[in-house]
Write an enzyme that holds these catalytic residues in place. Structure first.
Site, PDB file in Angstrom:
ATOM      1  CE  LYS A 276     -20.203  -4.503  -7.264  1.00 50.79           C
ATOM      2  NZ  LYS A 276     -20.575  -5.318  -8.430  1.00 50.79           N
ATOM      3  CG  ASP A 287     -20.786  -9.242  -2.755  1.00 48.81           C
ATOM      4  OD1 ASP A 287     -21.614 -10.086  -3.141  1.00 48.81           O
ATOM      5  OD2 ASP A 287     -19.742  -8.959  -3.378  1.00 48.81           O
ATOM      6  CD  GLU A 348     -16.221  -9.431  -5.664  1.00 53.54           C
ATOM      7  OE1 GLU A 348     -16.321  -8.983  -6.826  1.00 53.54           O
ATOM      8  OE2 GLU A 348     -17.201  -9.712  -4.960  1.00 53.54           O
ATOM      9  NE  ARG A 350     -16.657 -14.642 -11.391  1.00 49.03           N
ATOM     10  CZ  ARG A 350     -17.345 -14.332 -12.481  1.00 49.03           C
ATOM     11  NH1 ARG A 350     -16.942 -14.786 -13.657  1.00 49.03           N
ATOM     12  NH2 ARG A 350     -18.418 -13.582 -12.424  1.00 49.03           N
TER      13      ARG A 350
HETATM   14  N1  BES Z   1     -21.293  -9.101  -5.877  1.00 54.47           N
HETATM   15  C1  BES Z   1     -21.436  -9.009  -7.279  1.00 54.47           C
HETATM   16  C2  BES Z   1     -22.716  -9.676  -7.793  1.00 54.47           C
HETATM   17  C3  BES Z   1     -24.010  -9.044  -7.363  1.00 54.47           C
HETATM   18  C4  BES Z   1     -24.607  -8.087  -8.152  1.00 54.47           C
HETATM   19  C5  BES Z   1     -24.643  -9.448  -6.199  1.00 54.47           C
HETATM   20  C6  BES Z   1     -25.806  -7.529  -7.754  1.00 54.47           C
HETATM   21  C7  BES Z   1     -25.844  -8.892  -5.811  1.00 54.47           C
HETATM   22  C8  BES Z   1     -26.427  -7.922  -6.595  1.00 54.47           C
HETATM   23  C9  BES Z   1     -20.252  -9.674  -7.969  1.00 54.47           C
HETATM   24  O1  BES Z   1     -19.062  -9.602  -7.288  1.00 54.47           O
HETATM   25  C10 BES Z   1     -20.057  -8.961  -9.276  1.00 54.47           C
HETATM   26  O2  BES Z   1     -19.687  -7.833  -9.251  1.00 54.47           O
HETATM   27  N2  BES Z   1     -20.307  -9.662 -10.377  1.00 54.47           N
HETATM   28  C11 BES Z   1     -20.195  -9.090 -11.680  1.00 54.47           C
HETATM   29  C12 BES Z   1     -19.329  -9.993 -12.500  1.00 54.47           C
HETATM   30  C13 BES Z   1     -18.819  -9.352 -13.771  1.00 54.47           C
HETATM   31  C14 BES Z   1     -17.848  -8.253 -13.439  1.00 54.47           C
HETATM   32  C15 BES Z   1     -18.136 -10.410 -14.606  1.00 54.47           C
HETATM   33  C16 BES Z   1     -21.594  -9.001 -12.283  1.00 54.47           C
HETATM   34  O3  BES Z   1     -22.401  -9.921 -12.048  1.00 54.47           O
HETATM   35  O4  BES Z   1     -21.885  -8.001 -12.915  1.00 54.47           O
HETATM   36 ZN    ZN Z   2     -19.199  -9.433  -5.239  1.00 56.03          ZN
HETATM   37 MN    MN Z   3     -17.974  -7.808  -7.703  1.00 56.56          MN
END
Ligand code: BES
Ligand code: ZN
Ligand code: MN
Length: 500
Positions: A276, A287, A348, A350
């Site tokens: 990230k 998370d 991750e 899902r």
């Molecule tokens: N844990 C994150 C989602 C999230 C983002 C929760 C911001 C709380 C605040 C999740 O694991 C994630 O990284 N999702 C990505 C998916 C993408 C890589 C397909 C997302 O939502 O950007």
């Molecule tokens: Zn996550």
């Molecule tokens: Mn993630």
């Protein structure tokens, strides 16, 4: 299939200071340090506690800005001590518990660090309303535990420690409040978990935070089942392996199929190799808010000794980049047998959930399954920060969840779960891929991905709580920070199914 049971409760508990307000009900009050009285809006503000009337009129002289609307709170220092004016709206018979909770929350928020230690509350309302106000105060009184500091932060210390509600019927007010007190403690536990730093709350140490559940009779087992390939892949970049915690409350008929709650428990989500941006990465210690909500719900259900069988599954892993981490493009065999191409290691949650859902459905043969997960940033783009996304193919379960969310002010909005999204989840090399880039925001594909791991016919709902697990500023029932979203909702869902 071999399930290796690592621990059935033995670790040293992690101790967290009790952060919740102390609440009592009493028949009368004498020379209080601070007295809260209720007022109605209108041209002539009407005090509800007649004895306080002259005091109130004097206190109000010249304060034209105080309209006594709901959630208005005005503390006034008088010669006799603090008088706290509390705005109440129209009618006391309004069934909605949530308005009383918000009034309580506003009252606590206003007085938290006022210097007042004990507040006597003389509102002349039905006992249920008093109990709900006390509940709102309790919820709003949570703050981050001080165990991560060498000494408490003076800005985070609340002076207000005790609320005494004046009522002619303290016993029935207390019995209304007892159940809510359990729910407040359960919510506090969930919030404690969400703020816990990623180096303290890990897949290995998570169980040590759950001692309060064991004390209530919830059994906890830590399992590291073979064949949960996806969950294991998520954790394989970390020095601490992934695992499942199984929390079980057997208060219902022996052998009756349980309700199964599954929580995403990524104790830290760096994104893995698809790392990230640095911006807000620290938030990813939270998370595991889905797992925290499930743990909190089991606490609440056990605290009121619900006549229900409920199993909570926490899918715990830390998503890290390293020489052992899963790679973009890896293909991994899931517990259900489907193979998955990991297109992006940051999708991750899902993966972890897919295995937990398939495992839970097979091992526990539940009556229904609900998962909670901070799954996608996209759900916040879609629904904002007030509503969580609800995905379900089962109308009955969806309706019960929507109603529970409304009752508890933990709002849900139903989003589509259809095969339109399958095309984009097709992989060139495996049965499925874990995400897609072509169709933009991705909460809907994430939900559809999960559905492939849930047996057809089993009532199941997925709640994407990424937008609602944290508050960016103080709200009515929580200060800035974790909300504990899902605890009250799941508790109410159990009640809706079993205690009609
Ligand atoms: N844990 C994150 C989602 C999230 C983002 C929760 C911001 C709380 C605040 C999740 O694991 C994630 O990284 N999702 C990505 C998916 C993408 C890589 C397909 C997302 O939502 O950007
Ligand atoms: Zn996550
Ligand atoms: Mn993630």
């Amino acid at each position: 299939m071999v399930s290796v049971c690592l621990i059935a409760w033995s670790p040293t508990p992690t101790k967290i200071d009790a952060a919740v307000l102390s609440v009592r009900f009493a028949p009368f009050t004498k020379s209080p340090e601070a007295l809260a009285v209720g007022l109605r809006p209108g041209p002539l503000l009407q005090p509800r506690a007649l004895a306080a009337e002259p005091l109130v009129s004097r206190a109000l002289a010249g304060r034209h800005s105080f309209k006594a609307e709901e959630e208005d709170v005005l503390p006034v220092l008088t010669a006799e001590g603090w008088l706290v004016l509390v705005g109440l709206d129209a009618d006391d018979e309004d069934e909605g518990a949530c308005r009383w909770r918000r009034i309580g929350g506003a009252l606590f928020g206003e007085l938290a660090d006022s210097g007042i230690v004990r507040l006597d509350v003389a509102l002349d309302l039905p006992v249920q309303a008093l109990a709900e106000i006390a509940f709102g105060m309790s919820l709003r009184s949570w703050r981050a535990p001080s165990l991560y500091r060498s000494k408490p932060d003076p800005d985070e210390v609340w002076t207000l420690a005790e609320a005494v509600f004046v009522t002619e019927d303290p016993a029935s007010a207390q019995s209304c409040f007892d159940r809510l007190a359990g729910l407040a403690a359960a919510t506090a536990l969930a919030r404690d978990l969400v703020v816990a730093p990623g180096n303290r709350l890990t897949p290995a140490s998570f169980i040590t935070f759950l001692a309060p559940l064991v004390a209530l009779g919830v059994s906890i087992t830590e399992v590291k089942p073979d064949e949960l390939g996806l969950l294991e892949a998520v954790g394989q970049g970390s020095a601490i392996p992934a695992r499942l915690l199984v929390l079980s409350w057997q208060g219902g008929q022996k052998g009756a199929p349980p309700m199964l709650f599954v929580g995403k428990g990524i104790t830290f989500d760096s994104g893995g190799l698809d790392i990230k941006d640095e911006e807000d990465m620290d938030e990813m210690k939270g998370d595991m808010a889905g797992a925290a909500a499930v743990a909190g719900a089991l606490y609440a259900i056990a605290a009121r000794r619900a006549a229900a069988n409920v199993v909570g599954l926490l899918a715990l892993a830390e998503n890290m980049p390293s020489g052992r981490a899963m790679r973009p493009g890896d293909v991994v065999r899931s517990f259900s047998g489907l193979s998955v191409e990991i297109l992006d290691t940051d999708a991750e949650g899902r993966l972890a959930l897919a295995d937990a859902l398939a495992y839970g459905a097979k091992i526990y043969q539940p009556a229904l399954m609900v998962d909670l997960a901070t799954l996608t940033g996209a759900v916040e783009v879609t629904l904002g920060r007030h509503l969580a996304g609800l995905f379900s193919a089962d109308d009955d379960l969806a309706e019960k969840l929507l109603a529970a969310g409304e009752d508890e002010d933990e709002g849900l909005w139903r989003l589509p779960l259809t095969d339109h999204y399958d095309e984009a989840l097709k992989s060139a090399i495996a049965d499925l891929r874990n995400c897609q880039w072509e169709e933009g925001p991705d909460a809907l594909h994430a939900a559809r991905f999960l559905q492939h791991f849930v047996p057809a016919g089993l009532p199941w709902a997925h709640l994407d709580i990424a937008g609602v697990s944290l508050l960016e500023e103080d709200g009515p029932l929580a200060k800035e920070g974790p909300t504990g979203f899902g605890v009250r909702l799941l508790d109410r869902l159990v009640a809706r199914y079993l205690e009609r």
